[in-house]
Design a protein around this motif. Sequence first.
Motif, PDB file in Angstrom:
ATOM      1  N   ALA A   1      17.437 -18.040  83.868  1.00 46.20           N
ATOM      2  CA  ALA A   1      16.546 -19.074  83.332  1.00 46.20           C
ATOM      3  C   ALA A   1      15.207 -18.451  82.955  1.00 46.20           C
ATOM      4  CB  ALA A   1      16.347 -20.185  84.361  1.00 46.20           C
ATOM      5  N   VAL A   2      14.827 -18.561  81.682  1.00 41.12           N
ATOM      6  CA  VAL A   2      13.573 -17.960  81.236  1.00 41.12           C
ATOM      7  C   VAL A   2      12.722 -18.968  80.478  1.00 41.12           C
ATOM      8  CG1 VAL A   2      14.603 -15.665  81.056  1.00 41.12           C
ATOM      9  CG2 VAL A   2      14.544 -17.147  79.054  1.00 41.12           C
ATOM     10  N   THR A   3      11.446 -18.749  80.550  1.00 45.73           N
ATOM     11  CA  THR A   3      10.485 -19.502  79.755  1.00 45.73           C
ATOM     12  C   THR A   3       9.232 -18.654  79.659  1.00 45.73           C
ATOM     13  OG1 THR A   3       9.425 -21.681  79.505  1.00 45.73           O
ATOM     14  CG2 THR A   3       9.411 -20.712  81.702  1.00 45.73           C
ATOM     15  N   ASP A   4       8.294 -19.063  78.852  1.00 45.70           N
ATOM     16  CA  ASP A   4       7.048 -18.307  78.744  1.00 45.70           C
ATOM     17  C   ASP A   4       6.410 -18.148  80.123  1.00 45.70           C
ATOM     18  OD1 ASP A   4       7.035 -17.924  75.949  1.00 45.70           O
ATOM     19  OD2 ASP A   4       6.327 -19.975  75.645  1.00 45.70           O
ATOM     20  N   GLY A   5       5.936 -16.954  80.421  1.00 49.72           N
ATOM     21  CA  GLY A   5       5.249 -16.734  81.688  1.00 49.72           C
ATOM     22  C   GLY A   5       6.122 -16.136  82.775  1.00 49.72           C
ATOM     23  N   MET A   6       7.372 -15.790  82.451  1.00 50.31           N
ATOM     24  CA  MET A   6       8.212 -15.131  83.443  1.00 50.31           C
ATOM     25  C   MET A   6       7.833 -13.646  83.535  1.00 50.31           C
ATOM     26  SD  MET A   6      10.330 -17.134  84.959  1.00 50.31           S
ATOM     27  CE  MET A   6      11.103 -18.751  84.825  1.00 50.31           C
ATOM     28  N   LEU A   7       8.254 -13.018  84.624  1.00 54.35           N
ATOM     29  CA  LEU A   7       7.989 -11.595  84.838  1.00 54.35           C
ATOM     30  C   LEU A   7       9.181 -10.777  84.371  1.00 54.35           C
ATOM     31  CD1 LEU A   7       6.411 -11.822  88.411  1.00 54.35           C
ATOM     32  CD2 LEU A   7       5.208 -11.579  86.235  1.00 54.35           C
ATOM     33  N   HIS A   8       8.918  -9.717  83.592  1.00 53.15           N
ATOM     34  CA  HIS A   8      10.014  -8.975  82.997  1.00 53.15           C
ATOM     35  C   HIS A   8      10.779  -8.122  83.996  1.00 53.15           C
ATOM     36  CE1 HIS A   8       6.631  -6.130  82.862  1.00 53.15           C
ATOM     37  NE2 HIS A   8       7.544  -5.189  82.944  1.00 53.15           N
ATOM     38  N   PHE A   9      10.136  -7.655  85.056  1.00 55.05           N
ATOM     39  CA  PHE A   9      10.823  -6.780  86.009  1.00 55.05           C
ATOM     40  C   PHE A   9      12.001  -7.502  86.656  1.00 55.05           C
ATOM     41  CE2 PHE A   9      11.594  -5.129  90.261  1.00 55.05           C
ATOM     42  CZ  PHE A   9      11.688  -3.766  90.035  1.00 55.05           C
TER      43      PHE A   9
ATOM     44  N   PRO B   1      14.203 -22.417  76.472  1.00 48.04           N
ATOM     45  CA  PRO B   1      13.962 -23.481  75.493  1.00 48.04           C
ATOM     46  C   PRO B   1      13.805 -22.966  74.067  1.00 48.04           C
ATOM     47  CG  PRO B   1      11.962 -22.997  76.716  1.00 48.04           C
ATOM     48  CD  PRO B   1      13.046 -22.188  77.349  1.00 48.04           C
ATOM     49  N   HIS B   2      13.413 -21.696  73.939  1.00 44.30           N
ATOM     50  CA  HIS B   2      13.147 -21.105  72.627  1.00 44.30           C
ATOM     51  C   HIS B   2      12.860 -19.626  72.847  1.00 44.30           C
ATOM     52  CE1 HIS B   2       9.132 -21.402  74.257  1.00 44.30           C
ATOM     53  NE2 HIS B   2       9.202 -22.738  74.261  1.00 44.30           N
ATOM     54  N   ALA B   3      12.528 -18.907  71.801  1.00 41.63           N
ATOM     55  CA  ALA B   3      12.108 -17.513  71.982  1.00 41.63           C
ATOM     56  C   ALA B   3      10.881 -17.506  72.893  1.00 41.63           C
ATOM     57  CB  ALA B   3      11.780 -16.879  70.640  1.00 41.63           C
TER      58      ALA B   3
ATOM     59  N   LEU C   1      11.840 -26.623  82.600  1.00 48.09           N
ATOM     60  CA  LEU C   1      12.495 -25.628  83.423  1.00 48.09           C
ATOM     61  C   LEU C   1      12.808 -26.193  84.804  1.00 48.09           C
ATOM     62  CD1 LEU C   1      13.431 -22.715  84.046  1.00 48.09           C
ATOM     63  CD2 LEU C   1      11.060 -22.188  84.667  1.00 48.09           C
ATOM     64  N   VAL C   2      11.835 -26.882  85.392  1.00 50.11           N
ATOM     65  CA  VAL C   2      12.029 -27.474  86.712  1.00 50.11           C
ATOM     66  C   VAL C   2      13.187 -28.466  86.696  1.00 50.11           C
ATOM     67  CG1 VAL C   2      10.980 -28.956  88.477  1.00 50.11           C
ATOM     68  CG2 VAL C   2       9.636 -27.116  87.430  1.00 50.11           C
ATOM     69  N   GLU C   3      13.209 -29.319  85.676  1.00 47.12           N
ATOM     70  CA  GLU C   3      14.274 -30.319  85.576  1.00 47.12           C
ATOM     71  C   GLU C   3      15.639 -29.661  85.390  1.00 47.12           C
ATOM     72  OE1 GLU C   3      14.243 -33.515  86.088  1.00 47.12           O
ATOM     73  OE2 GLU C   3      12.101 -33.463  86.566  1.00 47.12           O
TER      74      GLU C   3
END
Length: 324
Positions: free
Chosen positions: A7-15, A43-45, A84-86
């Motif tokens: 699960a990804v969205t803006d603000g995730m950590l790449h490591f 949700p998007h790029a 993301l939470v939902e």
Amino acid sequence: MTSVALAVTDGMLHFELGVAEEVFGPAPAAVTGPWYDVAVCGPHAVRVGRFHVEPDRGLDALAAADTVIVPGWADVDADPPGDLVEAVRAAHDAGARVVSLCTGAFVLAAAGLLDGRRATTHWAHTDVLAARYPRVEVDPGVLYVDGGTVLTSAGKAASLDLCLHLVRLDHGSAVANTVARNLVVPPHRSGGQAQFVTRPVPDHDAHPLTALIPWVVERLDQPLTVEDLARRAGMSSRHLTRHFRAATGTTPLQWLLAQRIRHAQELLEKTDDGIDGIAAATGMGTATTLRRHFNRVVGVPPDTYRRTFRTRTGPAPRPVPAPG
């Protein structure tokens, strides 16, 4: 094949995202049989660290996955995105195993999945997690927590420990060890091991335990004592215990029991040896002693463990947790 949704969205950590992709991505050449089907869902790029990631599917796909992994969340002072939470909550309600890596625990907590549960996150943020979500039992001193359908890890390298733990649950110790060898990391650090130790471990070649640990592992069938280990290492028992605590977070005897149990797991998975033979091969002495320790540490009797990994069905037993 087990489906894994990252699960990804803006603000995730790449490591943490990279760790999950590395462990659950293409199966190592030595591994045969079903492996994981991995999809990146968002949700998007999105921007992950300094990289742009194009998801394979939308967040609604989380609900169809067997395992959902939430990488680290960069801004722990901000609420994670509602969509993301939902989506994570819906996946859990649909029966998915939900896993957070590092500060991804803040997403799980926002979804209410950690209420009344023991959980962990990066040690630098455990106080924030506990203060913001008082219904969560935050444990700042462990590498990861396996709550069955909800699992959380501490920071950075502990994410790798939890991912390998999942492989061990799904495919057994031998496969997990193969994955670890490919990644050039230790095959197992128990979840209850401390997140960090206060004294640094010396360079590998100079460390007092460098020669001792392989020597012990080759002699697990023998009734070794702390005095035997200390004599081999050329130091007092008290001095040896200090070195073990600094390097492993546990005592020599607790570490030795963990190695015996882990060896028993491998023999149960890979051989047809009887319980008496495995007890002798692991230094447990008798089948009764092996069953007592194995059931206490792993959570199921040896026979049940063997059936689980021979048939690949039924609930997966727990791995060897921190001794003590």
